[in-house]
Write a protein that holds these residues in place. Structure first.
Motif: not given
Length: 121
Positions: A11-27
């Motif tokens: 809902q509007a006003g809420d918070s959320l956290r997205l994640s992005c996992a990198a496999s095999g290498r770093t950037f």
């Protein structure tokens, strides 16, 4: 090589956290983009190789990008969410990108599959 997760319906006003996992290498450069229905993919935030953080004006002060110490997971903490934040969120990465291109999707060679966020009013 990039796996995004964490989207959902909030809902509007809420918070959320997205994640992005990198496999095999770093950037050295990692970022988030989003694409709303019928719209072009737009820049959200990115972490430059020096650790500097860059944000789109539309999310500045509400979103925070960060990376874990192992340099394998990128996060996007989203607070005070608005219906206009509704989109599919993509993580992107590259090692050769130049700073002046950090806001351009075409400059990133590696992309995650996207995670959908819907913010209801």
């Amino acid at each position: 090589q990039l796996q995004a997760s964490g989207g959902g319906l909030v809902q509007a006003g809420d918070s959320l956290r997205l994640s992005c996992a990198a496999s095999g290498r770093t950037f050295s450069v990692m970022g988030w983009f989003r694409q709303a229905p019928g719209m072009e993919r737009e820049f959200v935030a990115a972490r430059w190789r020096s650790g500097s953080l860059v944000y789109a004006d539309s999310v500045k002060g509400r979103f925070t990008i960060s990376r874990d110490s192992a340099k394998t997971t990128l996060y996007l903490q989203m607070n005070s969410l608005k219906p206009d934040d509704t989109a599919v969120y993509y993580c992107a990465a590259d090692n050769r990108l130049i700073l002046s291109s950090i806001r351009f999707a075409s400059a990133y060679h590696y992309w995650g599959q996207g995670t959908e966020l819907t913010v209801s009013s």
